[in-house]
Motif scaffolding. Structure first.
Motif, PDB file in Angstrom:
ATOM      1  N   HIS A   1      47.714  23.343  36.295  1.00 12.14           N
ATOM      2  CA  HIS A   1      46.985  23.719  35.089  1.00 12.14           C
ATOM      3  C   HIS A   1      47.143  22.579  34.074  1.00 12.14           C
ATOM      4  O   HIS A   1      47.918  21.640  34.277  1.00 12.14           O
TER       5      HIS A   1
ATOM      6  N   ALA B   1      38.038  24.321  39.558  1.00 14.38           N
ATOM      7  CA  ALA B   1      38.937  25.313  38.970  1.00 14.38           C
ATOM      8  C   ALA B   1      39.272  26.375  40.010  1.00 14.38           C
ATOM      9  O   ALA B   1      38.442  26.740  40.842  1.00 14.38           O
TER      10      ALA B   1
ATOM     11  N   THR C   1      42.310  31.985  37.550  1.00 16.47           N
ATOM     12  CA  THR C   1      43.266  31.955  36.442  1.00 16.47           C
ATOM     13  C   THR C   1      44.552  32.680  36.832  1.00 16.47           C
ATOM     14  O   THR C   1      44.509  33.725  37.461  1.00 16.47           O
TER      15      THR C   1
ATOM     16  N   ARG D   1      46.437  30.846  32.566  1.00 18.05           N
ATOM     17  CA  ARG D   1      46.299  29.405  32.790  1.00 18.05           C
ATOM     18  C   ARG D   1      45.317  29.173  33.923  1.00 18.05           C
ATOM     19  O   ARG D   1      45.332  29.882  34.914  1.00 18.05           O
ATOM     20  N   LYS D   2      44.467  28.152  33.743  1.00 25.55           N
ATOM     21  CA  LYS D   2      43.470  27.845  34.750  1.00 25.55           C
ATOM     22  C   LYS D   2      43.911  26.600  35.531  1.00 25.55           C
ATOM     23  O   LYS D   2      43.876  25.501  35.000  1.00 25.55           O
TER      24      LYS D   2
ATOM     25  N   TYR E   1      43.607  23.651  38.446  1.00 26.22           N
ATOM     26  CA  TYR E   1      42.541  22.850  39.059  1.00 26.22           C
ATOM     27  C   TYR E   1      43.096  22.211  40.314  1.00 26.22           C
ATOM     28  O   TYR E   1      44.297  21.961  40.416  1.00 26.22           O
TER      29      TYR E   1
END
Length: 104
Positions: free
Chosen positions: A27, A63, A66, A70-71, A73
Motif C-alpha cells: 500500500h 490495485a 482494500t 489501505r489499498k 498495489y
C-alpha cells in the motif's frame, strides 16, 4: 511499449514505485517507507499518488482489494517488463559513466 522515460520528470518516482513493488504488493505508506529506505528520501503523498495514478493508467500496476482501509498495489507483467528495460538502460548508463571516470 513506450517505456518509463516518456514520463519525463515523473519517471524517477515511477521507477522507485515499480522497484518497491517488485518484491510483492504494498500500500502507499509501505511504498513510502520502502522508497525512503532505498533513497534516504520519503516521497510526499502528492508525488507518490500522482505516480501511482499514471502507472495504473498505463497498466504497469494494478490495485488489489482494500485491506483495513489501505489499498495495496501490485506490479503487472507489463510493469515488470517496463521496469526491467528501464533498469537495464540505467545500468548501461552507470557502467559507461563509471568506466569513463576510471580513465579520467
Amino acid at each position: 511499449m513506450s517505456g518509463l522515460s516518456d514520463l519525463g520528470r515523473f519517471s524517477e518516482p515511477a521507477v522507485l514505485i515499480l522497484v518497491s513493488l517488485a518484491d510483492g504488493p504494498k500500500h502507499g505508506y509501505a511504498m513510502q517507507d520502502d522508497i525512503a529506505g532505498l533513497t534516504g528520501e520519503r516521497p510526499g503523498p502528492g508525488t507518490l499518488y500522482g505516480a501511482i495514478r499514471r502507472l495504473e493508467e498505463r497498466g504497469y500496476i494494478e490495485a488489489l482489494a482494500t485491506q483495513d482501509r489501505r489499498k495495496p498495489y501490485q506490479l503487472t507483467d507489463s510493469g515488470r517488463a517496463a521496469l526491467t528495460l528501464e533498469l537495464e538502460r540505467m545500468r548501461a548508463v552507470a557502467n559507461t559513466g563509471l568506466r569513463r571516470l576510471a580513465v579520467a
